[in-house]
Scaffold this motif. Structure first.
Motif, short mmCIF file in Angstrom:
data_model
loop_
_atom_site.label_atom_id
_atom_site.label_comp_id
_atom_site.label_asym_id
_atom_site.label_seq_id
_atom_site.Cartn_x
_atom_site.Cartn_y
_atom_site.Cartn_z
N LEU A 1 10.84 -12.89 -10.69
CA LEU A 1 11.04 -12.43 -9.32
C LEU A 1 9.76 -12.43 -8.49
O LEU A 1 9.81 -12.79 -7.32
N VAL A 2 8.66 -11.96 -9.05
CA VAL A 2 7.39 -11.90 -8.32
C VAL A 2 6.26 -12.32 -9.25
O VAL A 2 6.30 -12.06 -10.45
N PRO A 3 5.23 -12.97 -8.72
CA PRO A 3 4.09 -13.32 -9.56
C PRO A 3 3.24 -12.08 -9.87
O PRO A 3 3.36 -11.03 -9.23
N ASP A 4 2.37 -12.22 -10.87
CA ASP A 4 1.51 -11.10 -11.27
C ASP A 4 0.63 -10.61 -10.14
O ASP A 4 0.37 -9.42 -10.02
N THR A 5 0.16 -11.53 -9.32
CA THR A 5 -0.78 -11.16 -8.27
C THR A 5 -0.12 -10.41 -7.12
O THR A 5 -0.82 -9.84 -6.29
N ALA A 6 1.21 -10.37 -7.07
CA ALA A 6 1.90 -9.69 -5.97
C ALA A 6 2.22 -8.24 -6.27
O ALA A 6 2.67 -7.52 -5.38
N LEU A 7 1.97 -7.77 -7.49
CA LEU A 7 2.32 -6.39 -7.82
C LEU A 7 1.45 -5.38 -7.09
O LEU A 7 1.96 -4.38 -6.57
N MET A 8 0.16 -5.61 -7.02
CA MET A 8 -0.71 -4.67 -6.33
C MET A 8 -0.41 -4.63 -4.83
O MET A 8 -0.30 -3.54 -4.26
N PRO A 9 -0.25 -5.78 -4.14
CA PRO A 9 0.15 -5.69 -2.73
C PRO A 9 1.50 -5.01 -2.52
O PRO A 9 1.71 -4.34 -1.51
N LEU A 10 2.43 -5.16 -3.48
CA LEU A 10 3.70 -4.46 -3.37
C LEU A 10 3.51 -2.95 -3.42
O LEU A 10 4.11 -2.20 -2.65
N LEU B 1 0.76 -1.36 -2.63
CA LEU B 1 0.08 -0.98 -1.39
C LEU B 1 1.07 -0.91 -0.23
O LEU B 1 1.00 -0.01 0.61
N MET B 2 1.99 -1.87 -0.18
CA MET B 2 3.01 -1.86 0.87
C MET B 2 3.91 -0.64 0.73
O MET B 2 4.28 -0.01 1.73
N ALA B 3 4.24 -0.27 -0.51
CA ALA B 3 5.05 0.93 -0.72
C ALA B 3 4.31 2.17 -0.25
O ALA B 3 4.91 3.06 0.38
N GLY B 4 3.02 2.25 -0.52
CA GLY B 4 2.24 3.38 -0.04
C GLY B 4 2.19 3.43 1.48
O GLY B 4 2.31 4.50 2.09
N PHE B 5 2.01 2.27 2.12
CA PHE B 5 1.97 2.22 3.58
C PHE B 5 3.32 2.62 4.17
O PHE B 5 3.39 3.38 5.15
N LEU B 6 4.42 2.14 3.57
CA LEU B 6 5.75 2.52 4.05
C LEU B 6 5.98 4.02 3.89
O LEU B 6 6.61 4.66 4.74
N ASN B 7 5.47 4.59 2.81
CA ASN B 7 5.59 6.03 2.60
C ASN B 7 4.80 6.80 3.66
O ASN B 7 5.27 7.83 4.16
N ILE B 8 3.62 6.31 4.02
CA ILE B 8 2.80 6.97 5.03
C ILE B 8 3.48 6.98 6.39
O ILE B 8 3.48 7.99 7.10
N ILE B 9 4.09 5.85 6.78
CA ILE B 9 4.70 5.79 8.11
C ILE B 9 6.12 6.34 8.14
O ILE B 9 6.73 6.34 9.20
N GLY B 10 6.63 6.81 7.02
CA GLY B 10 7.89 7.53 7.03
C GLY B 10 9.09 6.81 6.46
O GLY B 10 10.19 7.36 6.45
N TYR B 11 8.93 5.60 5.99
CA TYR B 11 10.04 4.87 5.37
C TYR B 11 10.04 5.13 3.87
O TYR B 11 9.60 4.33 3.07
N ARG B 12 10.57 6.29 3.50
CA ARG B 12 10.49 6.72 2.10
C ARG B 12 11.45 5.95 1.19
O ARG B 12 11.12 5.64 0.07
N LYS B 13 12.64 5.66 1.68
CA LYS B 13 13.64 4.98 0.84
C LYS B 13 13.17 3.58 0.42
O LYS B 13 13.25 3.26 -0.78
N PRO B 14 12.69 2.74 1.33
CA PRO B 14 12.19 1.43 0.88
C PRO B 14 10.96 1.55 -0.02
O PRO B 14 10.81 0.78 -0.96
N ALA B 15 10.11 2.54 0.26
CA ALA B 15 8.92 2.73 -0.57
C ALA B 15 9.32 3.09 -2.00
O ALA B 15 8.76 2.55 -2.96
N ILE B 16 10.27 3.98 -2.14
CA ILE B 16 10.74 4.36 -3.47
C ILE B 16 11.38 3.17 -4.17
O ILE B 16 11.19 2.96 -5.38
N GLY B 17 12.14 2.37 -3.42
CA GLY B 17 12.75 1.18 -4.01
C GLY B 17 11.72 0.19 -4.54
O GLY B 17 11.89 -0.38 -5.61
N ILE B 18 10.65 -0.02 -3.79
CA ILE B 18 9.59 -0.94 -4.23
C ILE B 18 8.90 -0.39 -5.46
O ILE B 18 8.64 -1.13 -6.43
N ILE B 19 8.61 0.90 -5.47
CA ILE B 19 7.94 1.51 -6.63
C ILE B 19 8.83 1.43 -7.86
O ILE B 19 8.37 1.11 -8.96
#
Length: 119
Positions: free
Chosen positions: A8-17, A19-37
């Protein structure tokens, strides 16, 4: 990295994923952030649970496995649809798709039932 997440995703994309989950959590999108984590954690821990899942799928009949796979695929589509369209739009869209599929399937089931009765 295990085969499940490497498909589904390469090894190098896990850390940006993450980070994106953390950013989504900061701006208030908790459901997508939890899904990514959860997606990243399932990929990380799936080798540990692989024997359990494999024995469960071997013990279930084929139709139960098929229903389970269809349910999981629909849940993934629902999550992606809610993420991009919102829950209200996704619910309306999915309801329309179900209604359209039932309009196609119900006459076929009726004809199949009539064939079984008249046979």
């Amino acid at each position: 990295m295990n085969p499940l997440t490497s498909l589904l995703v390469p090894d190098t994309a896990l850390m940006p994923l993450l980070l994106m989950a953390g950013f989504l959590n900061i701006i208030g999108y908790r459901k997508p952030a939890i899904g990514i984590i959860v997606f990243v954690m399932i990929g990380a821990f799936s080798p540990m649970f692989e024997p359990i899942i494999e024995s469960l799928f071997d013990a279930l009949p084929w139709w139960a496995v098929l229903l389970l796979v269809v349910f999981i695929v629909l849940q993934v589509f629902r999550f992606i649809g809610e993420l991009f369209l919102g829950p209200e739009v996704w619910g309306s869209f999915f309801g329309g798709v179900l209604l359209g599929s039932m309009r196609f399937v119900m006459p076929l089931l009726l004809l199949l039932g009539l064939y079984a009765v008249l046979r």
